[in-house]
Design a protein around this motif. Sequence first.
Motif, PDB file in Angstrom:
ATOM      1  N   TYR A 413       0.858  -1.180   0.000  1.00 11.57           N
ATOM      2  CA  TYR A 413       0.000   0.000   0.000  1.00 11.57           C
ATOM      3  C   TYR A 413       0.895   1.231   0.000  1.00 11.57           C
ATOM      4  CZ  TYR A 413      -3.348   3.539   1.415  1.00 11.57           C
ATOM      5  OH  TYR A 413      -4.116   4.684   1.473  1.00 11.57           O
ATOM      6  N   GLN A 414       1.082   1.840  -1.191  1.00 10.69           N
ATOM      7  CA  GLN A 414       1.871   3.060  -1.344  1.00 10.69           C
ATOM      8  C   GLN A 414       3.268   2.913  -0.733  1.00 10.69           C
ATOM      9  OE1 GLN A 414      -0.517   6.197   0.361  1.00 10.69           O
ATOM     10  NE2 GLN A 414      -1.724   6.426  -1.512  1.00 10.69           N
ATOM     11  N   GLY A 415       3.940   1.837  -1.067  1.00  7.42           N
ATOM     12  CA  GLY A 415       5.299   1.619  -0.576  1.00  7.42           C
ATOM     13  C   GLY A 415       5.363   0.959   0.779  1.00  7.42           C
ATOM     14  N   ALA A 416       4.251   0.871   1.491  1.00 11.57           N
ATOM     15  CA  ALA A 416       4.204   0.201   2.784  1.00 11.57           C
ATOM     16  C   ALA A 416       3.652  -1.212   2.598  1.00 11.57           C
ATOM     17  CB  ALA A 416       3.354   0.994   3.764  1.00 11.57           C
ATOM     18  N   VAL A 417       3.721  -2.002   3.656  1.00 13.16           N
ATOM     19  CA  VAL A 417       3.234  -3.377   3.612  1.00 13.16           C
ATOM     20  C   VAL A 417       2.309  -3.602   4.806  1.00 13.16           C
ATOM     21  CG1 VAL A 417       3.840  -5.823   3.668  1.00 13.16           C
ATOM     22  CG2 VAL A 417       5.316  -4.209   2.460  1.00 13.16           C
ATOM     23  N   SER A 418       1.119  -4.144   4.501  1.00 13.60           N
ATOM     24  CA  SER A 418       0.194  -4.575   5.552  1.00 13.60           C
ATOM     25  C   SER A 418       0.412  -6.066   5.754  1.00 13.60           C
ATOM     26  CB  SER A 418      -1.249  -4.292   5.160  1.00 13.60           C
ATOM     27  OG  SER A 418      -1.442  -2.909   4.914  1.00 13.60           O
ATOM     28  N   LEU A 419       0.903  -6.437   6.918  1.00 11.46           N
ATOM     29  CA  LEU A 419       1.288  -7.830   7.193  1.00 11.46           C
ATOM     30  C   LEU A 419       0.307  -8.439   8.186  1.00 11.46           C
ATOM     31  CD1 LEU A 419       3.627  -9.829   6.489  1.00 11.46           C
ATOM     32  CD2 LEU A 419       4.642  -9.195   8.695  1.00 11.46           C
ATOM     33  N   VAL A 420      -0.112  -9.678   7.895  1.00 12.11           N
ATOM     34  CA  VAL A 420      -1.061 -10.352   8.777  1.00 12.11           C
ATOM     35  C   VAL A 420      -0.698 -11.824   8.870  1.00 12.11           C
ATOM     36  CG1 VAL A 420      -2.723 -10.889   6.940  1.00 12.11           C
ATOM     37  CG2 VAL A 420      -3.525 -10.667   9.285  1.00 12.11           C
ATOM     38  N   ASN A 421      -0.875 -12.402  10.071  1.00 16.18           N
ATOM     39  CA  ASN A 421      -0.640 -13.818  10.329  1.00 16.18           C
ATOM     40  C   ASN A 421      -1.974 -14.486  10.629  1.00 16.18           C
ATOM     41  OD1 ASN A 421       2.458 -14.575  10.690  1.00 16.18           O
ATOM     42  ND2 ASN A 421       2.157 -12.454  11.370  1.00 16.18           N
ATOM     43  N   CYS A 422      -2.234 -15.588   9.930  1.00 11.45           N
ATOM     44  CA  CYS A 422      -3.511 -16.298  10.086  1.00 11.45           C
ATOM     45  C   CYS A 422      -3.262 -17.762  10.370  1.00 11.45           C
ATOM     46  CB  CYS A 422      -4.363 -16.156   8.832  1.00 11.45           C
ATOM     47  SG  CYS A 422      -4.720 -14.449   8.368  1.00 11.45           S
ATOM     48  N   SER A 423      -4.037 -18.321  11.313  1.00  7.70           N
ATOM     49  CA  SER A 423      -3.974 -19.749  11.612  1.00  7.70           C
ATOM     50  C   SER A 423      -4.991 -20.478  10.742  1.00  7.70           C
ATOM     51  CB  SER A 423      -4.269 -19.998  13.091  1.00  7.70           C
ATOM     52  OG  SER A 423      -3.328 -19.342  13.912  1.00  7.70           O
ATOM     53  N   LEU A 424      -4.522 -21.572  10.116  1.00  5.48           N
ATOM     54  CA  LEU A 424      -5.386 -22.325   9.203  1.00  5.48           C
ATOM     55  C   LEU A 424      -5.846 -23.617   9.852  1.00  5.48           C
ATOM     56  CD1 LEU A 424      -3.492 -21.933   5.792  1.00  5.48           C
ATOM     57  CD2 LEU A 424      -5.228 -20.457   6.808  1.00  5.48           C
ATOM     58  N   SER A 425      -7.121 -23.915   9.686  1.00 10.78           N
ATOM     59  CA  SER A 425      -7.695 -25.187  10.132  1.00 10.78           C
ATOM     60  C   SER A 425      -8.656 -25.666   9.061  1.00 10.78           C
ATOM     61  CB  SER A 425      -8.398 -25.027  11.476  1.00 10.78           C
ATOM     62  OG  SER A 425      -9.481 -24.119  11.358  1.00 10.78           O
ATOM     63  N   GLN A 426      -9.151 -26.871   9.242  1.00 12.66           N
ATOM     64  CA  GLN A 426     -10.101 -27.430   8.279  1.00 12.66           C
ATOM     65  C   GLN A 426     -11.399 -27.767   8.996  1.00 12.66           C
ATOM     66  OE1 GLN A 426      -9.314 -29.857   4.476  1.00 12.66           O
ATOM     67  NE2 GLN A 426      -9.439 -31.377   6.082  1.00 12.66           N
ATOM     68  N   THR A 427     -12.507 -27.338   8.413  1.00 16.57           N
ATOM     69  CA  THR A 427     -13.831 -27.589   8.978  1.00 16.57           C
ATOM     70  C   THR A 427     -14.534 -28.649   8.142  1.00 16.57           C
ATOM     71  OG1 THR A 427     -13.966 -25.281   9.708  1.00 16.57           O
ATOM     72  CG2 THR A 427     -16.021 -26.536   9.646  1.00 16.57           C
ATOM     73  N   HIS A 428     -15.041 -29.681   8.819  1.00 11.53           N
ATOM     74  CA  HIS A 428     -15.757 -30.770   8.149  1.00 11.53           C
ATOM     75  C   HIS A 428     -17.246 -30.594   8.432  1.00 11.53           C
ATOM     76  CE1 HIS A 428     -11.795 -32.814   9.410  1.00 11.53           C
ATOM     77  NE2 HIS A 428     -11.644 -32.294   8.199  1.00 11.53           N
ATOM     78  N   VAL A 429     -18.047 -30.511   7.399  1.00  7.48           N
ATOM     79  CA  VAL A 429     -19.471 -30.236   7.573  1.00  7.48           C
ATOM     80  C   VAL A 429     -20.309 -31.207   6.751  1.00  7.48           C
ATOM     81  CG1 VAL A 429     -19.100 -27.785   8.039  1.00  7.48           C
ATOM     82  CG2 VAL A 429     -19.510 -28.538   5.700  1.00  7.48           C
ATOM     83  N   GLU A 430     -21.563 -31.290   7.157  1.00  4.27           N
ATOM     84  CA  GLU A 430     -22.599 -31.998   6.399  1.00  4.27           C
ATOM     85  C   GLU A 430     -23.707 -30.998   6.108  1.00  4.27           C
ATOM     86  OE1 GLU A 430     -25.730 -35.772   6.819  1.00  4.27           O
ATOM     87  OE2 GLU A 430     -24.403 -35.227   8.484  1.00  4.27           O
ATOM     88  N   ALA A 431     -24.149 -30.918   4.879  1.00  2.00           N
ATOM     89  CA  ALA A 431     -25.141 -29.924   4.463  1.00  2.00           C
ATOM     90  C   ALA A 431     -26.331 -30.610   3.817  1.00  2.00           C
ATOM     91  CB  ALA A 431     -24.523 -28.914   3.493  1.00  2.00           C
TER      92      ALA A 431
END
Length: 722
Positions: A413-431
């Motif tokens: 963003y205009q020479g700057a950096v927006s940094l974010v850390n995200c934890s990933l998991s998996q969701t098992h569903v029945e629909a």
Amino acid sequence: MRNFIALAWKDRSIRHQANRASIHPVSGPTSGSSPDREDVGFKSWHSSLVRIPSWPEEARPLKERNWISNLYLVGDIVLVLAPIFFLLLGIAAITLHRKPTEGNSFGSKVGFATQLGPTIFPIVFAAIIGRSMKMIARYLAEKGAKLSTLELMMASQSVWGTVESQLLMRRLTVVGIHLLFLWSLSPLGGQASLRLLQTADWPQYTSAKLRYLTTGPGGSMWGLGTIYDGGQGFRDVNALYGASLFAPNTIKSGPQDAWGNVKIPSLEPLNASEHDADGWFTVPTITSAEGYSSLIGLPVVGRPLDADANFSLESAYISARCDPFVFIPEKSNLSNYYSPQWWSPTTNDTMFTQTSFFLDTDQPGSIGYFSGQSQDQITAARRLDSFFGHENNSATDDPLATSMRKLIMGSLYQGAVSLVNCSLSQTHVEAIVNCTKSQCGVQRIRRSQTDARLTNFTGLEHFDIVTGFLKNLPTAFNTGAGSTPTERFLFNTNSIPTHQTTGLLNDALLSVLFVNLTQVPIETFSRRLSVILNTYYQLSVAPTGYSGDLPQNLSLYGPDTLPVSDVNKYLPRNVTAANTTFYDWWPLFFNTVGQNPAGVPFIGATTNGTIVHHQEIFVCNFGWLSLLLAASSVIFFTGLAGLLLKRKTLAPELFGFVTSMTYENPYINILEGGVLDAMERARLLKDLKVRVGDVQGSEEVGHVALGTGANIRRLERGRLYI
């Protein structure tokens, strides 16, 4: 006796023969004479005898039969048989009950006939019942009956006439009650003929086997063997990904994607306290794209699009839970904030090549466990096996082997950096999916009852998958300047993820071309990032399975399976993904899957659906049918009774006619003709001018009667009459 009557009739004819030619009053009163109807003058009635052409001058028997009476008999019979039409209409409705309407010409004709019922039925009813009442009244009069009974029957020529006669008589009799009930059948019968036959939707339920894209471990491995490791590249994936991002908002926030595949809602936004005893959540109305797990749905094969359907789907998707953004003013300082796993060295040229954002992760991927590996490789292999359900007890001592994978994203963003850390998991569903023809949507959703794999692991545990995913997703759009459509979607899902403006690039223009993701609430950003990850990941697994026109041969999609066990169906009986490491079973799986015919778009999971074919059928309303049959039967038998009594009655038909007032009327001086019916008498007297007036005009008290002659005094208000 007959000779005596004939002589008397002849003598009366001779006595009046001289003055039969015309009607004329005697002008002026005769003084000194008493009023007499044959010789009194002005203002008292007097008229000469009238001679009528074709008037019967000889005595004759009653009810002589001739061709005219026989013609009337035929007309009466036809009229009496008219209610049979409605009886046959009822029978036709019974035969059409639960018959399909499509292509049924007989049903169309019967339906048209029912539309005419409210018009025809009251006409037929009034014609038959009104005439029959007159015939029955004549018969009763000949046998002897109360005047009130005859009056009620003669007044019953219509519904209102029946009601009015009761009011005017000021009494309610048994005959009157029956007449009221009889005439109430007229409107009821008309409505019964209209409501007799209706149409209704008749659902026909059948069971059918359906195949759909599996999102289990086998589906990921299908993508590994075709896109990630098979060398087929991401060109098709990127094209479909771009089409999904640029779809209209009604599609992105709707229950189906642009190709009609049903989308799986995200379970995380739902209130955990609102599920039922079995864990089912009712899916609310979703108004934004982040309400779904992905921008694309799961393709389903085997469902007829011209029928409704209900079926369940098992699915798995990636969920991201992000920490707050870190805003780095200078992108050159990026390496001071995190240690890259896949980008080395950390330079602008490598991390932001042809893109304005990058993706990275904190842990390596694996191709499986084998001897001679380092501890980090062993940990990665354990994570990969855990994704497939193969749990190593010794791995519990290693936090890295059980923790969630971190996804790192950096956005310019205009020479700057927006940094974010995200934890990933998996969701098992029945629909639970409900379809109305081609329109489908998930109605209820819950956590899967069959897929018990650990949720901390995703398909990104494999080295080739995580490498291809992290490298290709940021470069799905070859941008020139500004944020990519992916970033624009993360910034605002409701706007078109692009921007176009005029002018040369400068600082002011760059501020418009870039989006600042730090302005997005972190919870909202987490949901949107999950949508992006699942969209690209699902497309990379089977890009040829989403655009429709899929093969309808269900055997092409492999053996029947649930997503959780889709790998095992392609392995020998004694080998499963849960009891064997990936490194050992992968060659077996790949060789078996490789034998699938060319053009198979994906490995399919199996479900059984309830297919509902809707057919429009005729439905006979038996309540209205009973009423129609009863009313029609009453008309028929009443008309038949009237016809029979008419044939038995000898008395002339003189009830209900103006001409009936000329019978034995001393103020209408015509020859006697009592054997004539009223209408026959009216035909002969058609030119006779009569008046209702005062036939005793010269008296102090007048007398009202129907008579002939110009000297009948007009009726006057205030004058007394008897």
